[in-house]
Structures are given as C-alpha cells and as structure tokens.
Design an enzyme around this catalytic site. Structure first.
Site, PDB file in Angstrom:
ATOM      1  N   CYS B 118       0.836  -1.199   0.000  1.00 36.22           N
ATOM      2  CA  CYS B 118       0.000   0.000   0.000  1.00 36.22           C
ATOM      3  C   CYS B 118       0.879   1.261   0.000  1.00 36.22           C
ATOM      4  O   CYS B 118       1.860   1.335  -0.728  1.00 36.22           O
ATOM      5  CB  CYS B 118      -0.937  -0.100   1.208  1.00 36.22           C
ATOM      6  SG  CYS B 118      -2.349   1.001   1.206  1.00 36.22           S
ATOM      7  N   THR B 119       0.553   2.248   0.812  1.00 37.44           N
ATOM      8  CA  THR B 119       1.307   3.504   0.828  1.00 37.44           C
ATOM      9  C   THR B 119       2.682   3.385   1.484  1.00 37.44           C
ATOM     10  O   THR B 119       3.404   4.382   1.577  1.00 37.44           O
ATOM     11  CB  THR B 119       0.498   4.611   1.532  1.00 37.44           C
ATOM     12  OG1 THR B 119       0.111   4.142   2.825  1.00 37.44           O
ATOM     13  CG2 THR B 119      -0.737   4.984   0.740  1.00 37.44           C
TER      14      THR B 119
END
Lengths: 224, 224
Positions: B118-119
């Site tokens: 993800c981030t």
C-alpha cells in the site's frame, strides 16, 4: 459507532484476528481488545513442520505482542454489538479451561452477535454457544475441532462452507472456515449487521475481492 | 530460519502488516518488529468518512497496540533477509521525517530484499530506495503517493499492477497495491525467496486463494 470486542489470547492466529478487524473497522466498528488477563498477549501462526514439538511451535511462532486493554472479566461490564473469536495454536489450551469458557459464554450473552474464525469455533462450542447450531471451522483441524469438547458433539458441523451464519434463537452466530475465510465472513457480516453494501465498500477500500458465496469452499477437500 | 524485519509505526494499516506476516511466518520466516522508538505502536485503518478531521481519523482508528521489541536504529545492528514496510495513515507524517527516512534507507541496505504494501511505497520512495525503479501502490492514494516526495518523481510508477517486483542492481524490491494486495505479493515473495511452491503451501495452510498474476489488478480503475 458500533462496538466490536476482539477476544485475544496467547497464540491467537494473526490473520484470524486482523483480517476481519481491518474490514470491520473500515466498515465502521470501533474495537476493544480483551484477553484472559489484560496486558500483553502474543499472536502468531500455527506451527510449521520445521518446529519439533508442540511447545516449540507455540514458543517460536507466537511472536507479535499485542496489548489487551481489558481482561475478559472487565469486558463483561459493557454490552457489545459484535464479539470476534480468532483461532490459532492457543485454542488447544483454552478449550479445556473452564474459567475462560465460562467468561466467554457470559461475553457471548452480552453481545448482540458472535463470530469466530478458524479454530475459534472450538472455543465457542466448548463454551456452549454453538449448542444445537450449525457451524464450520478450519478444514485441516476439522477432526480436532469437532471432537475438542463434549459440547462440540452437539454442534451441526458443516464441512463444505466458507462460513456459516446461524440465527437460532434470534441471535446471529457466524463461524468461518480457516484463517483467510474470516475476511470473506467479515465482508458479509458488515453488510448484514450494518447495512447493504457496507461490507463490499470496506472490501473495495482494502482492495480485497471477497468470496460472496458461503458454500463456495475451495478447501473442503482437506477435511479428514 | 530466514529473518524478516517488520517496520512498524504509529498508524500503520493492520492488514498491510499482518496479512503478509501470516503468510511469511507460515512459509518459514521469523519476525522482529521495529518502530521509530521501541515499545508500543498503534496500528489501525485509514480514516472512514464517518471521521470528521484528519486528527480524529488517526486518533480514533489507530487502535491495536503492538509492542516493537527494537527501535529502527537498534535493528541496524543485524542483517535481514526481508524487510517489510506497511502503509497506512501514519505514512503521511513519516514521509517528511528525515531521521526516519535516513534510518529506513540504511535498514534497506542491510536487508537482502525489501517489500512494501500500500502507501508503504511512499516511504521507500522518499528514502531513495525506489530511485529509478518500477513500483506500485494503493490505487485510492495514487496521487498522494506519487507526489509525496521529490524522490517519488524518480520512480517509474505502474498503475495497473497487483504488485511489482523490481531487481535493479541485483536487489529485489517488491511493492504491492492497496491493503489486501500484500497477501498476494507475500505468496509470490515466499516462493521467489524461499523456493518454488513455498508460498502456495503457506496460502493453502491459511485457506487463502491467492491472485497469481501481478498484472491482474481489479482496482486499477480507482487511479486518478
């Protein structure tokens, strides 16, 4: 905000707890973590073949210390919208622990709905929560779970199911198959309990493609 | 036993960390958890629309306290086989935290392979670990991640990918799309790093049906 109680214990399976929790938090629940004693409790994974003994399995593979803010008894002072019981190596010890089971039964009484993942259903069964109900569990641990307690013999175990939702007596009791099946059950639970589409929106947010058919069980053949 | 380092921080996304961790532990890794400061660090989920402000999101939704045994600096005294960086709300603060980024860069140097979910890729990018490499990230946070630091502009961002494996300079750097994509990347990673079939066996043990094609990205349309 609806209130979720996560029942944690030494040796709970990581994804059993945190998979559903991710989706249920995204869906709008708040969470409280309770364990037999408040404080640190270690989650991990079931022992691999690399581990020599049961003791070594539990010691070596329980490796993520999580802080429980409440003891299970302390959690009895509140009402809960949903109670979640993970499975994992730690269920082996707890399935014969009468004080734990008695408290778990009271917590289930105090919860509007109850759910378990994987071998967590052995604990619900032993606590009497699944008496006369339909349920499922981990496929590799099938024989152990279904014979894990006298009360487990009163459960209508369903071998081919990603999850099972039973509403006997007007109370929802949902049980899922092994580890990752809890993700699919959580999506369904969120939509059933919080509103149509809520679970699917949470799944999309987590970039998860849920299995939506509880009878579609790719691991049913593992049942022995 | 190969050694995995999980980089934890306040506001890490639960499933980003514990999804891959479940599968990688089942595949044979041991895990050490390190955070900017050792001790308790809270994981949670990205804020929902129900939360009024950014501050409230981080406060209300970071709710699983995990104990990190090491600070990131302490973790530098060892070599690691695999370093895992989750994403989550907490990446917003860390992407501009120079001491954190400098330590993360050194930890990546000390690790045979590096992965983010993800981030988490915004942190690897800002630390310079993705300079000139191909990578991907969360689809809903695409604009933020790809513009999150000056160095993020040097990354070859791949919008349609469940995960991306880049071997520039002979070192594997794998980045996954949003939250649940980390599960699929972990299955692939385990087989790539530990041996053919190892990841698939771990997935089966967890009753997880992995996505095996990194280009099959059901959420690519969310990129803006």
């Amino acid at each position: 905000m609806p209130k979720l109680l996560l029942v944690a214990f030494e040796g709970f399976e990581l994804l059993d707890a945190f998979g559903p929790l991710e989706l249920l938090l995204l869906a709008g629940y708040s969470v409280t973590i309770a364990a037999p004693t408040n404080g640190v409790v270690r989650g991990g994974v079931v022992g691999s073949e690399a581990c020599k003994s049961e003791a070594a399995k539990l010691e070596v593979r329980s490796c993520v210390p999580v802080v429980a803010s409440h003891s299970l008894v302390e959690a009895l002072s509140q009402k809960w919208d949903l109670l979640l019981v993970p499975g994992g190596q730690g269920t082996r010890a707890l399935v014969g622990d009468e004080p734990f089971l008695a408290t778990l039964a009271l917590l289930c009484d105090a919860s509007a709905a109850v759910a378990s993942v994987c071998t967590g259903s052995a604990l619900l069964a032993a606590a009497g929560v699944l008496d006369g109900r339909k349920a499922t569990t981990n496929k590799r641990g099938w024989a152990w779970v279904t014979e894990s307690s006298k009360r487990a013999a009163t459960v209508e175990w369903t071998p081919r199911a990603r999850w099972v939702a039973d509403r006997t007596g007007g109370k929802l009791c949902a049980t899922s198959s092994g580890v990752a099946a809890g993700l699919d059950m959580a999506v369904w639970l969120a939509s059933d309990l919080l509103g149509a589409g809520v679970g699917e929106a949470a799944a999309k947010r987590a970039e998860y493609v849920p299995s939506t058919d509880p009878a579609d069980d790719p691991f049913a053949a593992l049942v022995k």
